[in-house]
Design an enzyme around this catalytic site. Structure first.
Site, PDB file in Angstrom:
ATOM      1  N   LYS A 194       1.088  -1.198   0.119  1.00 53.83           N
ATOM      2  CA  LYS A 194      -0.115   0.174  -0.064  1.00 53.83           C
ATOM      3  C   LYS A 194       0.953   1.181   0.016  1.00 53.83           C
ATOM      4  O   LYS A 194       2.023   1.059   0.168  1.00 53.83           O
ATOM      5  CB  LYS A 194      -0.949   0.040   1.214  1.00 53.83           C
TER       6      LYS A 194
HETATM    7  C1  LIG Z   1      -5.240  -4.316   1.594  1.00 55.78           C
HETATM    8  C2  LIG Z   1      -6.686  -4.549   1.711  1.00 55.78           C
HETATM    9  C3  LIG Z   1      -7.417  -4.778   2.676  1.00 55.78           C
HETATM   10  C4  LIG Z   1      -6.891  -5.373   3.980  1.00 55.78           C
HETATM   11  O1  LIG Z   1      -5.869  -4.795   4.678  1.00 55.78           O
HETATM   12  P1  LIG Z   1      -4.857  -5.882   5.601  1.00 55.78           P
HETATM   13  O2  LIG Z   1      -4.042  -4.741   6.135  1.00 55.78           O
HETATM   14  O3  LIG Z   1      -4.004  -6.478   4.391  1.00 55.78           O
HETATM   15  O4  LIG Z   1      -5.801  -6.716   6.626  1.00 55.78           O
HETATM   16  C5  LIG Z   1      -8.915  -4.479   2.662  1.00 55.78           C
HETATM   17  N1  LIG Z   1      -9.501  -3.998   1.450  1.00 55.78           N
HETATM   18  C6  LIG Z   1      -8.689  -3.652   0.663  1.00 55.78           C
HETATM   19  C7  LIG Z   1      -9.477  -3.171  -0.666  1.00 55.78           C
HETATM   20  C8  LIG Z   1      -7.314  -3.745   0.523  1.00 55.78           C
HETATM   21  O5  LIG Z   1      -6.595  -3.456  -0.497  1.00 55.78           O
END
Ligand SMILES: *Cc1c(COP(=O)(O)O)cnc(C)c1O
Length: 387
Positions: A194
């Protein structure tokens, strides 16, 4: 000399990030300490929200949002089918059922039309939350989605891990994603791919003090400290979880947050270069469409490829890219097609999600790429498609 492999996404960790973590390791608190609150304060100021709650991961933020809103058995949540699993799963964690919304096949986003269709499929059931996903970083039409959700007695919970740093212009106002102008909660993740990385980590933002307090206590076992009570006293009025994020990771998050503008600017520059270089590959290859008003800080650089017209398959293109040192990924396999959901609900007919899935491919995008890397990716893609 072999050129380095380019993954589709990766974190940017610099010396001062490492120093911030080392300092946190030498400080008094490894888990909940002052850096958690410092990270929350800096984050809420950055996105313009009144409250921010730092959490152990993005999935946990969504679970907490459902709990804080009191969503439960007998309720329905609406999630787009093109998203990561967690968007839908959070409703199931609290016993609610999921109705999958279709997406616009050009952008991958939930739209007022696809929400209207999903609401009609919810029938007479009580819809409590609609979870728009700002896929890739492009921002959904929040005012329209909010009006429709409100009319149905539901709130918006933005699943916004892709859109940290994105803004959108609604009417004459520019809104940073996460400012809570249209939603009960916005959810972020700091998974390494991210825009901002803490390893595991997440953040909830809201402008509702009551919801913030509830999410905060549910993050820590549901414990609250009654005002005026002796220092050792805590009470557990409702069942919570351990969804705390360590101080050490918040030190990394705080250090990373100070770089967000630079990361976003670099992502925008690289995305613009992709736009220029990919233009000649149209109409076989097209960038995912950006809805009007959205000013994305793209997390994912996703293209839509007509593999059939190119007389190839996605698997062959992925293999060819890999052989040329280029990583790629598919965002996402429509969640309504996952065996768990097919077993539970049967197979919904969501042609937009299927059309998106048939054509989507995510190419490398992260701040430490240089301009030449974009050229390299586009040349490799053209070769993979025999263009
Ligand atoms: C990354 C992500 C999540 C979950 O995040 P984590 O930190 O991996 O639990 C949820 N929704 C979307 C759209 C994501 O890209």
């Amino acid at each position: 000399m072999a050129r380095p492999f380019l993954p589709y996404g990766r974190q940017t960790i610099e010396d001062d990030d490492v120093a911030a973590v080392a300092a946190a390791l030498r400080a008094d608190f490894l888990t909940t300490g002052p850096t958690v609150e410092a990270f929350e304060t800096a984050f809420k100021q950055k996105v313009g929200a009144e409250h921010a709650i730092a959490v152990s991961n993005g999935t946990a933020t969504l679970h907490l949002a459902m709990l804080a809103l009191g969503v439960g058995e007998g309720d329905v949540c609406i999630a787009p089918s093109v998203t990561f699993l967690a968007t839908a799963n959070c409703a199931r964690y609290v016993g609610a059922e999921v109705v999958f919304a279709d997406v616009d096949p050009a952008s991958g986003l939930m739209t007022p039309d696809t929400l209207a269709d999903a609401l009609s499929r919810a029938g007479e059931r009580r819809v409590r939350a609609v979870l728009p996903v700002h896929l890739r970083g492009d921002v959904c039409d929040l005012p329209a989605l909010k009006a429709m959700a409100s009319a149905a007695g539901a709130v918006l919970v933005e699943d916004a891990p892709h859109a940290l740093g994105s803004t959108a212009t609604f009417g004459n106002e520019e809104h940073p994603v996460g400012d809570g102008a249209y939603s009960a909660f916005a959810s972020f993740s700091f998974h390494p791919v991210k825009t901002l990385a803490t390893g595991e980590g997440g953040m909830l933002t809201t402008n509702d003090a009551g919801l913030a307090a509830r999410a905060r206590s549910l993050r820590g076992h549901g414990m609250v400290r009654p005002a005026g009570a002796e220092p050792w006293v805590y009470e557990m009025p409702e069942l919570g979880f351990n969804y705390r994020i360590p101080d050490v990771l918040c030190a990394l998050g705080l250090s990373q947050l100070a770089k967000l503008d630079r990361f976003v600017e670099r992502r925008r520059t690289l995305a613009a270069r992709y736009g220029e270089l990919l233009a000649p590959l149209s109409p076989l290859v097209q960038l995912a469409a950006s809805p009007t008003g959205s000013n994305p800080a793209l997390h994912l650089l996703t293209v839509l490829i007509d593999f059939e017209a190119a007389m190839t398959t996605r698997a062959a293109v992925v293999d060819s890219l890999k052989a040329q040192g280029i990583g790629s990924q598919v965002h996402y396999i429509p969640v309504h097609r996952q065996p768990y959901y097919v077993n539970r609900y049967g197979l919904a007919d969501l042609p937009g999600a299927d059309a998106w899935y048939d054509r989507c491919l995510t190419l490398p995008l992260y701040p430490t790429m240089d301009d030449g890397d974009v050229d390299r990716v586009v040349e490799a893609l053209a070769r993979a498609l025999s263009l």
